[in-house]
Write a protein that holds these residues in place. Sequence first.
Motif, PDB file in Angstrom:
ATOM      1  N   SER A  56       0.829  -1.203   0.000  1.00  0.00           N
ATOM      2  CA  SER A  56       0.000   0.000   0.000  1.00  0.00           C
ATOM      3  C   SER A  56       0.867   1.259   0.000  1.00  0.00           C
ATOM      4  O   SER A  56       2.013   1.233  -0.437  1.00  0.00           O
ATOM      5  N   TYR A  57       0.323   2.356   0.511  1.00  0.00           N
ATOM      6  CA  TYR A  57       0.957   3.671   0.440  1.00  0.00           C
ATOM      7  C   TYR A  57       1.128   4.226   1.852  1.00  0.00           C
ATOM      8  O   TYR A  57       0.639   3.657   2.828  1.00  0.00           O
ATOM      9  N   SER A  58       1.800   5.361   1.950  1.00  0.00           N
ATOM     10  CA  SER A  58       2.002   5.961   3.256  1.00  0.00           C
ATOM     11  C   SER A  58       0.687   6.490   3.841  1.00  0.00           C
ATOM     12  O   SER A  58       0.577   6.657   5.051  1.00  0.00           O
ATOM     13  N   ARG A  59      -0.283   6.774   2.985  1.00  0.00           N
ATOM     14  CA  ARG A  59      -1.663   7.028   3.426  1.00  0.00           C
ATOM     15  C   ARG A  59      -2.529   5.928   2.840  1.00  0.00           C
ATOM     16  O   ARG A  59      -2.469   5.651   1.646  1.00  0.00           O
ATOM     17  N   ASP A  60      -3.324   5.286   3.704  1.00  0.00           N
ATOM     18  CA  ASP A  60      -4.055   4.112   3.247  1.00  0.00           C
ATOM     19  C   ASP A  60      -5.394   4.488   2.625  1.00  0.00           C
ATOM     20  O   ASP A  60      -5.790   5.655   2.597  1.00  0.00           O
ATOM     21  N   MET A  61      -6.106   3.463   2.121  1.00  0.00           N
ATOM     22  CA  MET A  61      -7.277   3.717   1.281  1.00  0.00           C
ATOM     23  C   MET A  61      -8.423   4.405   2.011  1.00  0.00           C
ATOM     24  O   MET A  61      -9.224   5.105   1.388  1.00  0.00           O
ATOM     25  N   ASP A  62      -8.532   4.229   3.319  1.00  0.00           N
ATOM     26  CA  ASP A  62      -9.604   4.916   4.039  1.00  0.00           C
ATOM     27  C   ASP A  62      -9.398   6.425   4.012  1.00  0.00           C
ATOM     28  O   ASP A  62     -10.353   7.195   3.821  1.00  0.00           O
ATOM     29  N   VAL A  63      -8.138   6.860   4.174  1.00  0.00           N
ATOM     30  CA  VAL A  63      -7.833   8.288   4.098  1.00  0.00           C
ATOM     31  C   VAL A  63      -8.037   8.795   2.671  1.00  0.00           C
ATOM     32  O   VAL A  63      -8.594   9.878   2.447  1.00  0.00           O
ATOM     33  N   ILE A  64      -7.602   8.011   1.692  1.00  0.00           N
ATOM     34  CA  ILE A  64      -7.773   8.401   0.293  1.00  0.00           C
ATOM     35  C   ILE A  64      -9.250   8.547  -0.044  1.00  0.00           C
ATOM     36  O   ILE A  64      -9.669   9.511  -0.693  1.00  0.00           O
ATOM     37  N   GLU A  65     -10.059   7.592   0.409  1.00  0.00           N
ATOM     38  CA  GLU A  65     -11.494   7.648   0.123  1.00  0.00           C
ATOM     39  C   GLU A  65     -12.136   8.867   0.771  1.00  0.00           C
ATOM     40  O   GLU A  65     -12.959   9.559   0.159  1.00  0.00           O
ATOM     41  N   ALA A  66     -11.750   9.154   2.028  1.00  0.00           N
ATOM     42  CA  ALA A  66     -12.341  10.288   2.733  1.00  0.00           C
ATOM     43  C   ALA A  66     -11.974  11.619   2.080  1.00  0.00           C
ATOM     44  O   ALA A  66     -12.795  12.540   2.021  1.00  0.00           O
ATOM     45  N   LYS A  67     -10.754  11.727   1.557  1.00  0.00           N
ATOM     46  CA  LYS A  67     -10.288  13.000   0.989  1.00  0.00           C
ATOM     47  C   LYS A  67     -10.614  13.162  -0.487  1.00  0.00           C
ATOM     48  O   LYS A  67     -10.889  14.275  -0.957  1.00  0.00           O
ATOM     49  N   TYR A  68     -10.576  12.037  -1.231  1.00  0.00           N
ATOM     50  CA  TYR A  68     -10.638  12.157  -2.685  1.00  0.00           C
ATOM     51  C   TYR A  68     -11.780  11.374  -3.320  1.00  0.00           C
ATOM     52  O   TYR A  68     -11.936  11.416  -4.546  1.00  0.00           O
ATOM     53  N   GLY A  69     -12.556  10.664  -2.507  1.00  0.00           N
ATOM     54  CA  GLY A  69     -13.737  10.002  -3.022  1.00  0.00           C
ATOM     55  C   GLY A  69     -13.535   8.529  -3.324  1.00  0.00           C
ATOM     56  O   GLY A  69     -12.410   8.046  -3.458  1.00  0.00           O
ATOM     57  N   PRO A  70     -14.639   7.781  -3.450  1.00  0.00           N
ATOM     58  CA  PRO A  70     -14.558   6.325  -3.622  1.00  0.00           C
ATOM     59  C   PRO A  70     -13.944   5.899  -4.952  1.00  0.00           C
ATOM     60  O   PRO A  70     -13.296   4.851  -5.009  1.00  0.00           O
ATOM     61  N   ASP A  71     -14.127   6.666  -6.003  1.00  0.00           N
ATOM     62  CA  ASP A  71     -13.568   6.271  -7.295  1.00  0.00           C
ATOM     63  C   ASP A  71     -12.039   6.295  -7.265  1.00  0.00           C
ATOM     64  O   ASP A  71     -11.376   5.369  -7.748  1.00  0.00           O
ATOM     65  N   THR A  72     -11.485   7.359  -6.691  1.00  0.00           N
ATOM     66  CA  THR A  72     -10.033   7.442  -6.574  1.00  0.00           C
ATOM     67  C   THR A  72      -9.502   6.363  -5.642  1.00  0.00           C
ATOM     68  O   THR A  72      -8.470   5.733  -5.923  1.00  0.00           O
ATOM     69  N   ALA A  73     -10.217   6.129  -4.546  1.00  0.00           N
ATOM     70  CA  ALA A  73      -9.784   5.093  -3.608  1.00  0.00           C
ATOM     71  C   ALA A  73      -9.779   3.721  -4.265  1.00  0.00           C
ATOM     72  O   ALA A  73      -8.848   2.926  -4.069  1.00  0.00           O
ATOM     73  N   ARG A  74     -10.791   3.427  -5.057  1.00  0.00           N
ATOM     74  CA  ARG A  74     -10.843   2.132  -5.715  1.00  0.00           C
ATOM     75  C   ARG A  74      -9.726   2.010  -6.755  1.00  0.00           C
ATOM     76  O   ARG A  74      -9.067   0.967  -6.857  1.00  0.00           O
ATOM     77  N   ALA A  75      -9.478   3.086  -7.509  1.00  0.00           N
ATOM     78  CA  ALA A  75      -8.420   3.045  -8.520  1.00  0.00           C
ATOM     79  C   ALA A  75      -7.056   2.809  -7.883  1.00  0.00           C
ATOM     80  O   ALA A  75      -6.276   1.960  -8.342  1.00  0.00           O
ATOM     81  N   LEU A  76      -6.746   3.550  -6.799  1.00  0.00           N
ATOM     82  CA  LEU A  76      -5.466   3.366  -6.131  1.00  0.00           C
ATOM     83  C   LEU A  76      -5.437   2.061  -5.343  1.00  0.00           C
ATOM     84  O   LEU A  76      -4.394   1.405  -5.253  1.00  0.00           O
ATOM     85  N   GLY A  77      -6.587   1.683  -4.781  1.00  0.00           N
ATOM     86  CA  GLY A  77      -6.650   0.439  -4.032  1.00  0.00           C
ATOM     87  C   GLY A  77      -6.375  -0.774  -4.897  1.00  0.00           C
ATOM     88  O   GLY A  77      -5.742  -1.746  -4.450  1.00  0.00           O
ATOM     89  N   ASP A  78      -6.810  -0.729  -6.144  1.00  0.00           N
ATOM     90  CA  ASP A  78      -6.561  -1.848  -7.058  1.00  0.00           C
ATOM     91  C   ASP A  78      -5.075  -2.011  -7.371  1.00  0.00           C
ATOM     92  O   ASP A  78      -4.660  -3.071  -7.847  1.00  0.00           O
ATOM     93  N   MET A  79      -4.276  -0.967  -7.105  1.00  0.00           N
ATOM     94  CA  MET A  79      -2.835  -1.028  -7.371  1.00  0.00           C
ATOM     95  C   MET A  79      -1.991  -1.113  -6.098  1.00  0.00           C
ATOM     96  O   MET A  79      -0.758  -1.170  -6.178  1.00  0.00           O
TER      97      MET A  79
END
Length: 430
Positions: free
Chosen positions: A81-104
């Motif tokens: 994963s990344y230094s900021r995890d998918m829950d933070v990404i989803e909260a800040k940038y929305g579910p579509d971005t979280a899913r795109a980054l989460g898939d990678m």
Amino acid sequence: MRVSPAIDHVASWYAASAHDAPARAALEGEVECDVCMVGAGFTGISSALHLAEQGLRVVVLEAARVGFGASGRNGGQIVNSYSRDMDVIEAKYGPDTARALGDMAFEGNRIIRERVATYGIDCDLRDGNLFAACNEKQMQGLREHKALWERYGHDRLELLKGDAYRREVNTDRYTGALVDHAGGHLHPLNLVLGEAAAVESLGGTIYEQSPVERLTHGDTVHLHTPRGVVKARRVVMAGNAYLKGVLPEIEGRSMPCGTQIITTEPLGEERARALIPNGLAVEDCNYLLDYFRLTADNRLLYGGGVNYGGSDPADIAGVIRPKMLTTFPSLDDVKLDYAWSGTFLMTLNRLPQFGVINGNVYFAQGYSGHGVTCTHLAGRLIAEVMSGRDERFDAFAGLPHLPFPGGRLLRVPLSAIGAWYYEARDRLGI
């Protein structure tokens, strides 16, 4: 024209135990290529390898030696994963971005293992890492972490409650842990050296001692070094924290940070396994975390802390040894053989910065402590976007990146104050 003396690797355990590698010549005169990488760390070499596999003519320009920077000095941990995890990404940038980054989020790990297998790279690859909780709040965070990763399809996780963590690490310091059996650790310098040899086996060229002094933009980019020029249709800026003054457009929204590592004398297999019985890499859950693991020759490699701005402490061993003894008091009699530091690049949102300038100068940087895996993902995404598949690259390129508060003058002291605040919260368990 005056040329600086050759720059070699820092005196680390990695450099001392690295496989033999050629000292590559500096660029002399003029060469042409399809793609030129600036920087021979993981980002540059990973990109070069993907592109060379596609049959492109690639050139890598390195100011010092292959793996000189963070890629050859880090803790060697394969952390998903990344230094900021998918829950933070989803909260800040929305579910579509979280899913795109989460898939990678777990792909960089797989790419490393593919590279090691395909090219027969000997880099002491071992499976498994452990996230250790120092208090009950952090333990609850690990429970949530496990559920989050499983929601994104990563199921090779094991929660160790209470003293069960002692199965993996013999210390009184923790209250529980989470094992990622798909993680791991390795000798990072030997990995990047092996990947560089793979690039050359496919016809790529790597020049060392060839710092890029300036770029001339255009349909063909000219990269000027002290003794030569590369003419490239496309460029990948992969200098990360060591890229200074060449492309100011990407330097103001990140900050170099230093971290320090020590390595003990060889402990012998019995004593080493008494500390970490199954050889996992370990990191704690503190804001300024400690990380450690055993090396292939049964040393304890221990790192921790962050120096904002990238400066080195006067006494690295004096800073890190007390941390090691807090975790393993039984090592009080052990001699340290190596102590070194390295500089990584941190962004304000702790997510990597991807982008393109003038249509043909690409960049990927700012992995914020997760560089071993994210750099390998970056190499694949750069190869994809250059072949016309831009969706995954653009998922990162679309992330907003703000400058650090205080600008270049005050970003270091303000970041240090923020770190002090979070470190105090860690100590109090709140």
